[in-house]
Design an enzyme around this catalytic site. Sequence first.
Site, PDB file in Angstrom:
ATOM      1  N   ALA A 127      10.523  50.351 -44.065  1.00  0.00           N
ATOM      2  CA  ALA A 127      10.191  50.734 -43.492  1.00  0.00           C
ATOM      3  C   ALA A 127       8.253  50.296 -43.747  1.00  0.00           C
ATOM      4  CB  ALA A 127       9.926  52.313 -42.685  1.00  0.00           C
ATOM      5  N   SER A 131       3.948  50.358 -39.169  1.00  0.00           N
ATOM      6  CA  SER A 131       3.727  49.839 -37.760  1.00  0.00           C
ATOM      7  C   SER A 131       5.254  50.028 -36.881  1.00  0.00           C
ATOM      8  CB  SER A 131       3.395  48.286 -37.491  1.00  0.00           C
ATOM      9  OG  SER A 131       4.605  47.378 -38.371  1.00  0.00           O
ATOM     10  N   CYS A 248       9.218  37.992 -41.243  1.00  0.00           N
ATOM     11  CA  CYS A 248       8.049  37.143 -40.338  1.00  0.00           C
ATOM     12  C   CYS A 248       8.155  36.042 -41.467  1.00  0.00           C
ATOM     13  CB  CYS A 248       6.669  37.531 -40.799  1.00  0.00           C
ATOM     14  SG  CYS A 248       6.298  38.601 -43.016  1.00  0.00           S
TER      15      CYS A 248
END
Length: 479
Positions: A127, A131, A248
Amino acid sequence: MHSNLYIPDAFLADVASYIPEHLNMADFVAYCQQPLRRAVRVNTLKMSIEAFKQACVERSWQLTPIPWCAEGFWLTRPAQEEEKLALGNTDLHLSGCMYVQEASSMLPPMALREELHEGGTVLDMAAAPGSKTSQLAALMANQGVLVANEYSSSRVKVLAATMKRMGIYNVALSHFDGQIFGEYMPERFDHILLDAPCSGEGTVRKDEDALKNWSLESNLSIAQTQKTLIESAFHALKPGGTLVYSTCTLTPVENQQVCQHLIDTFGDAVEICPLNTLFDGAEKATTAEGYLHVWPQIFDSEGFFIAKFKKRSSVPQPQQKTKKGAFPFQPLNSKDSKVLLTELTKQFGITTLPGAIYERDKEVWLFPAEFADIAELIKYQRIGILIGTRHKNGVRWEHELATALGHLANKNCFALNNQQAQDYFQGKDVELSTDSDNSGEVFLTLCGTAVGLGKWQKHKIKNSLPRDLVLNNQLITWV
């Protein structure tokens, strides 16, 4: 970012082996060398989208909507303000009305948007800094219960601070390796977000060192951890529930191959939920499987990968474990609960609380209403919000009562002007232009939302901001 950014040849050769046919390497490198557009997300727990737009007009901030997130905008500020005042020190940020968040990172929670309006029990398995956790909580409208887990102990503190600023009260924080959820909490969550730790290949536009230690061997090693985590997440998911897996990074080793591992492991229990219609234009980044593989040049953003699955049937968990140790909280008895609510009504006009009231020693906590179902399964670092501490003469209210529940108050609220807000966040008392006859504690507001507590005195409001939140640099104004 600059044109001579270091990008290893071995990385480029690897990318060339899997870049989609409709994209090209020259565009990929060119976008990697460009700075990111700054993006922000409106925190609808604190401010409406329309009110945020109006506030930006008043500040001469330019907004461009992000197509996949109604609350998200690319933001441009006047050059002088940009130079003299950090975005994190503006009133809209300090008040929790917005969160600075890269546009692509808003996609994983958006893949769960339709499911989250029902509340339920949700897990954010990795977490920090918060965001996506705060985005999930806003999509849930602070309903249900959201377990936010973070493996790094130092980042748990950052996560907790974010929850306080953003006015979130439905979160329980935990600090574990994510693999424990499948063992200790099998089939307990309606929805799960696994934004997995990864090699970060997609973050090069904001982190010039992102590829400094890149190697295919490192990708393969990280992928093994990701496979363990996605297995755990699927075990923790209820039948009929949804799992979003995201990274990402760009490599299929950490993306498509991890998803295929999930399918190979659980077979017909896994259903892919295609994301090609998640937003207008999503098909530009959709893979043959139905995943989103966002390359920097497609939407002028970071690189990202998002996949969504449904659990079609129950699967056995042969390694189920049980937590040891007693739960350290107990429900506040009806007599003391009545006294507490009487005090809240007297001081702030708050007549009900959106959750369950618990106590530990003299501390009074507000837990998410649905939390009891998972309270005893693991140890939590923090649950809900600390609203007050009882003593022989009543209750001393806490900072989080204001930031999370200030919108429920109809009296003893004071709107800070810019100078008073600067003083407040710098730990100073708030000077009043006229004397006050009010007494007791007061909610202080900024940008129309509560940011903290003070105590009425005749000529001023005594500052009650926790010392660890005091700021000492330029705040609010830049002229």
